[in-house]
Design a protein around this motif. Structure first.
Motif, PDB file in Angstrom:
ATOM      1  N   CYS A 175     -53.524  -8.608   8.406  1.00 23.21           N
ATOM      2  CA  CYS A 175     -53.083 -10.013   8.470  1.00 23.21           C
ATOM      3  C   CYS A 175     -51.606 -10.152   8.809  1.00 23.21           C
ATOM      4  O   CYS A 175     -51.179 -11.158   9.364  1.00 23.21           O
ATOM      5  CB  CYS A 175     -53.421 -10.733   7.178  1.00 23.21           C
ATOM      6  N   GLY A 176     -50.794  -9.144   8.450  1.00 22.79           N
ATOM      7  CA  GLY A 176     -49.367  -9.208   8.756  1.00 22.79           C
ATOM      8  C   GLY A 176     -48.542 -10.009   7.767  1.00 22.79           C
ATOM      9  O   GLY A 176     -47.314 -10.007   7.841  1.00 22.79           O
ATOM     10  N   THR A 177     -49.182 -10.705   6.830  1.00 23.83           N
ATOM     11  CA  THR A 177     -48.424 -11.578   5.932  1.00 23.83           C
ATOM     12  C   THR A 177     -48.593 -11.246   4.455  1.00 23.83           C
ATOM     13  O   THR A 177     -47.804 -11.711   3.627  1.00 23.83           O
ATOM     14  CB  THR A 177     -48.826 -13.061   6.128  1.00 23.83           C
ATOM     15  N   CYS A 178     -49.592 -10.471   4.081  1.00 18.65           N
ATOM     16  CA  CYS A 178     -49.808 -10.198   2.656  1.00 18.65           C
ATOM     17  C   CYS A 178     -48.753  -9.193   2.162  1.00 18.65           C
ATOM     18  O   CYS A 178     -47.978  -8.632   2.936  1.00 18.65           O
ATOM     19  CB  CYS A 178     -51.220  -9.660   2.413  1.00 18.65           C
ATOM     20  N   CYS A 236     -53.961  -3.716   3.616  1.00 20.17           N
ATOM     21  CA  CYS A 236     -53.924  -5.183   3.746  1.00 20.17           C
ATOM     22  C   CYS A 236     -54.993  -5.837   2.872  1.00 20.17           C
ATOM     23  O   CYS A 236     -56.134  -5.398   2.827  1.00 20.17           O
ATOM     24  CB  CYS A 236     -54.151  -5.552   5.222  1.00 20.17           C
ATOM     25  N   GLU A 237     -54.577  -6.927   2.211  1.00 22.51           N
ATOM     26  CA  GLU A 237     -55.520  -7.668   1.349  1.00 22.51           C
ATOM     27  C   GLU A 237     -56.620  -8.337   2.167  1.00 22.51           C
ATOM     28  O   GLU A 237     -57.652  -8.707   1.630  1.00 22.51           O
ATOM     29  CB  GLU A 237     -54.767  -8.779   0.585  1.00 22.51           C
ATOM     30  N   CYS A 265     -48.967  -5.716   3.869  1.00 23.11           N
ATOM     31  CA  CYS A 265     -48.496  -5.746   5.253  1.00 23.11           C
ATOM     32  C   CYS A 265     -46.969  -5.842   5.268  1.00 23.11           C
ATOM     33  O   CYS A 265     -46.302  -5.181   6.065  1.00 23.11           O
ATOM     34  CB  CYS A 265     -49.108  -6.920   6.006  1.00 23.11           C
TER      35      CYS A 265
HETATM   36 ZN   LIG Z   1     -52.173  -8.062   5.176  1.00 23.19          ZN
END
Ligand SMILES: [Zn+2]
Ligand SMILES: [Zn+2]
Length: 340
Positions: free
Chosen positions: A90-93, A104-105, A96
């Motif tokens: 996701c790049g945001t959790c 990643c979640e 990440c």
């Molecule tokens: Zn993530």
């Protein structure tokens, strides 16, 4: 387009005609040329995963050519030969953000939660395609994202280095690829397995030694190769508690054991507490693979340092996919690739 879909646990994949995917901004439509069957696919078909809901197109070892690029994509263009890294993060959790994208979640794997490569086309984020090393066939390239990247993750997690002796547990595709990766790292590869055919195969693929996992004198044999100390690292590709416990007993003090990769394995592992404390052995796992690892492998192949060829034993076409899985289940081939 033609595709093979997972509908429910314990059932063969179903061949269907489904709509072609539509290219979106930031995505690449790949015309699948080669699609590898993975042991993981077979095990997922047997056991399922909570996050895997049918119907879904499976297949996560993919190489092909770029058919279309979405708006904003400048890294590849139509006609490029590419392979596909299967993990989308996701790049945001939290994970990440701390640079551990494979934890990643919200991870999704192409061919598990997202439509995969057992189809004529697959739509993937642009960041998941990498150019096939020059001169490499699509079929061989399809083994890089999982067949080689999974053992590469294990080797990274085990901090395998020059001069190490590594015990590889399980001589299916990952184990055979691990032999080459160990050699590239300057390490020696001792393979253990419970199947004589696979042990013979491991020797043919360059194992420095190959022993039956149930041999009474297994620990002695490993010690005799390591000045009485035991192995520096062990990589388990079986996910079987008994094999993992055996591997832990083959380590020297301070040795590292990594359990990686296999779907459908659950439950506790029995490792001796004294060995953990007074031997300071390190026991860890490896989850999926990182894009950076696939990219590193691509570069190693590109510069001629790593040979990923010679591991495909059987080629089939899409309508034969369930026969291909039956072959994998019977443990006959090294690996099976679909010529799409
Ligand atoms: Zn993530
Ligand atoms: Zn796989």
């Amino acid at each position: 387009m033609d595709a093979a879909l997972f509908y429910e646990v314990g059932k063969p994949l179903r061949l269907d005609t489904v709509p072609d995917p539509e290219v979106q901004p930031g995505t690449v439509l790949v015309k699948v040329i080669s699609s590898g069957l993975c042991d993981t696919d077979y095990r997922l078909m047997q056991t399922g995963l909570p996050m895997m809901e049918g119907p879904i197109i499976m297949g996560h070892q993919i190489a092909g050519s770029v058919a279309k690029v979405g708006p904003g994509v400048e890294t590849v263009e139509r006609g490029d030969s590419v392979l596909v890294h299967f993990l989308v993060h996701c790049g945001t959790c939290y994970y990440c953000q701390i640079g551990r994208e494979n934890l990643c979640e919200n991870w999704q794997a192409i061919g598990v939660q997202r439509p995969g490569g057992f189809a004529q086309f697959v739509l993937v984020p642009a960041g998941n395609v990498m150019k096939v090393p020059s001169g490499l066939s699509h079929a061989d390239a399809s083994l890089i994202p999982c067949g080689f990247a999974t053992p590469y993750r294990a080797i990274n997690r085990a901090h395998v280095g020059m001069g190490d002796t590594v015990v590889i547990v399980g001589a299916r595709l990952w184990g055979l690829a691990a032999i080459r990766l160990c050699h590239l790292a300057g390490a020696r590869a001792i393979v253990v397995d419970d199947d004589e055919r696979r042990l013979t195969r491991a020797q043919q693929y360059g194992a420095d030694a190959a022993f039956h996992v149930k041999a009474d004198d297994l620990a002695d044999r490993v010690q005799s190769l390591t000045a009485g100390r035991g192995a520096d690292a062990a990589l388990d590709f079986t996910g079987e508690a008994e094999a993992i416990a055996t591997a832990s007993q083959l380590l020297r003090k301070g040795g590292r054991l990594v359990v990686i990769g296999r779907a459908g394995c659950f439950g506790p592992v029995n490792v001796d507490i004294l060995q953990l404390m007074f031997g300071e052995i390190e026991l860890t796992g490896g989850c999926l693979v990182r894009g950076s690892e696939v990219r590193q492998l691509v570069e190693l192949v590109e510069r001629g340092a790593l040979d990923v060829t010679g591991l495909i034993s059987d080629r089939i076409v899409l309508p034969e996919i369930n026969d291909g899985f039956a072959m994998l289940a019977a443990d006959r081939p090294v690996s099976v690739v679909i010529d799409m």
